[in-house]
Design an enzyme around this catalytic site. Structure first.
Site, PDB file in Angstrom:
ATOM      1  N   LYS A   4       0.835  -1.210   0.000  1.00 15.76           N
ATOM      2  CA  LYS A   4       0.000   0.000   0.000  1.00 15.76           C
ATOM      3  C   LYS A   4       0.869   1.260   0.000  1.00 15.76           C
ATOM      4  O   LYS A   4       0.633   2.184  -0.766  1.00 15.76           O
ATOM      5  CB  LYS A   4      -0.934   0.026   1.226  1.00 15.76           C
ATOM      6  CG  LYS A   4      -1.893  -1.152   1.298  1.00 15.76           C
ATOM      7  CD  LYS A   4      -2.874  -1.025   2.467  1.00 15.76           C
ATOM      8  CE  LYS A   4      -2.238  -1.040   3.840  1.00 15.76           C
ATOM      9  NZ  LYS A   4      -1.607  -2.313   4.218  1.00 15.76           N
ATOM     10  N   ARG A  23      -9.386   0.780   9.243  1.00 18.37           N
ATOM     11  CA  ARG A  23      -8.966  -0.596   9.508  1.00 18.37           C
ATOM     12  C   ARG A  23     -10.014  -1.354  10.308  1.00 18.37           C
ATOM     13  O   ARG A  23      -9.814  -2.528  10.593  1.00 18.37           O
ATOM     14  CB  ARG A  23      -7.675  -0.568  10.326  1.00 18.37           C
ATOM     15  CG  ARG A  23      -6.430  -1.029   9.556  1.00 18.37           C
ATOM     16  CD  ARG A  23      -5.285  -0.767  10.474  1.00 18.37           C
ATOM     17  NE  ARG A  23      -4.076  -1.440  10.200  1.00 18.37           N
ATOM     18  CZ  ARG A  23      -3.007  -0.862   9.656  1.00 18.37           C
ATOM     19  NH1 ARG A  23      -3.068   0.365   9.191  1.00 18.37           N
ATOM     20  NH2 ARG A  23      -1.881  -1.530   9.561  1.00 18.37           N
ATOM     21  N   ARG A  25      11.854  -5.610   4.439  1.00 23.49           N
ATOM     22  CA  ARG A  25      11.724  -4.236   3.953  1.00 23.49           C
ATOM     23  C   ARG A  25      12.393  -3.194   4.848  1.00 23.49           C
ATOM     24  O   ARG A  25      12.560  -3.398   6.049  1.00 23.49           O
ATOM     25  CB  ARG A  25      10.259  -3.890   3.713  1.00 23.49           C
ATOM     26  CG  ARG A  25       9.429  -3.764   4.948  1.00 23.49           C
ATOM     27  CD  ARG A  25       7.964  -3.574   4.572  1.00 23.49           C
ATOM     28  NE  ARG A  25       7.171  -3.369   5.757  1.00 23.49           N
ATOM     29  CZ  ARG A  25       5.870  -3.156   5.764  1.00 23.49           C
ATOM     30  NH1 ARG A  25       5.201  -3.115   4.619  1.00 23.49           N
ATOM     31  NH2 ARG A  25       5.222  -2.960   6.895  1.00 23.49           N
ATOM     32  N   ARG A  47      -0.350  -8.868  13.300  1.00 19.43           N
ATOM     33  CA  ARG A  47      -0.886  -7.868  12.349  1.00 19.43           C
ATOM     34  C   ARG A  47      -1.752  -8.540  11.287  1.00 19.43           C
ATOM     35  O   ARG A  47      -2.788  -8.003  10.887  1.00 19.43           O
ATOM     36  CB  ARG A  47       0.276  -7.092  11.713  1.00 19.43           C
ATOM     37  CG  ARG A  47       0.909  -6.124  12.717  1.00 19.43           C
ATOM     38  CD  ARG A  47       2.318  -5.722  12.339  1.00 19.43           C
ATOM     39  NE  ARG A  47       2.378  -4.961  11.125  1.00 19.43           N
ATOM     40  CZ  ARG A  47       3.499  -4.755  10.427  1.00 19.43           C
ATOM     41  NH1 ARG A  47       4.637  -5.278  10.860  1.00 19.43           N
ATOM     42  NH2 ARG A  47       3.472  -4.033   9.338  1.00 19.43           N
TER      43      ARG A  47
END
Ligand code: AMP
Length: 216
Positions: A13, A88, A127, A172
């Site tokens: 995203k 969310r 990442r 998560r």
């Protein structure tokens, strides 16, 4: 243009939002980035959010709703925005509907980036971002053109998120499936949901998003 990017952590995203910001001259509103900034400055919100974020759980709706309600009123949002990481939960989605209705604004699109869970762990744990400009990289998928030097600003300091570890990623992902996935039928019922393959190459994903947005 106002849009929401929906998808599990690691779907890309943030990477796609950075590209769309340039293409459409709109701003990226990443609630994760806002919360990380609040943690870094030690503000009252940051103090409340820090441990929750590190564990990979969701920060409370009242904090997030208040944060976005203020942010969308700022001048730089006039031309439009990309919501990255918000809403969310259904409560957040409903609050957003109210905020937009109050200003007689509508969403142009809600784009779901669909990615298999099995791919996400590797994507997330590899990442990192430039400490100066925030450009995103990955150990395997997206390295800087010159090793150790940011393509965008030339700096050499990089950060890894403290919640990009295997334990927090599990939490998560569970939060996504339990609390965020119900937004898919919510937006589908409104006719605004479009789904794209988030496992395609980064450029192909951008192209698919632009095709949706340019089709209006
Ligand atoms: P992100 O950068 O979007 O992956 O967000 C990092 C963390 O910030 C999440 O794991 C949550 O703890 C928190 N967070 C970000 N956005 C939200 C939101 N809309 N609602 C609740 N918690 C959030």
């Amino acid at each position: 243009m106002r849009l929401i990017l929906l998808g599990p952590p690691g779907a890309g995203k943030g990477t796609q939002a950075q590209r769309l910001v340039h293409a459409y001259n709109i701003v990226q509103l990443s609630t994760g980035d806002m919360l990380r900034a609040a943690v870094a400055t030690g503000s009252p919100i940051g103090l409340r959010a820090k441990a929750v974020m590190e564990a990979g759980d969701l920060v409370s709706d009242d904090i997030l709703i208040g944060m976005i309600a203020c942010r969308v009123n700022e001048d730089d949002c006039r031309n439009g925005f990309i919501l990255d990481g918000f809403p969310r939960t259904l409560a957040q989605a409903e609050a957003l509907e109210g905020m937009l209705a109050e200003k007689s604004l509508t969403l142009d699109a809600v784009i779901e980036m669909k990615v298999d869970d099995a791919l996400l762990i590797g994507r997330i744990t590899g990442r990192y971002t430039c400490a100066n400009c925030g450009a995103g990289y990955h150990d395997e998928i997206l390295q800087p053109k010159v090793s150790g030097i940011c393509d965008n600003c030339g700096r050499t300091d990089f950060n890894r998120r403290s919640d990009d570890n295997v334990e927090a990623v599990g939490t998560r992902l569970a939060a996504y499936h339990e609390q965020t996935a119900p937004l898919l039928p919510f937006y589908r019922a409104k006719g605004s949901l479009k789904t794209i393959d988030g496992m395609a190459e980064i450029d192909a994903v951008t192209k698919a998003m632009k095709a949706i947005l340019d089709a209006g």
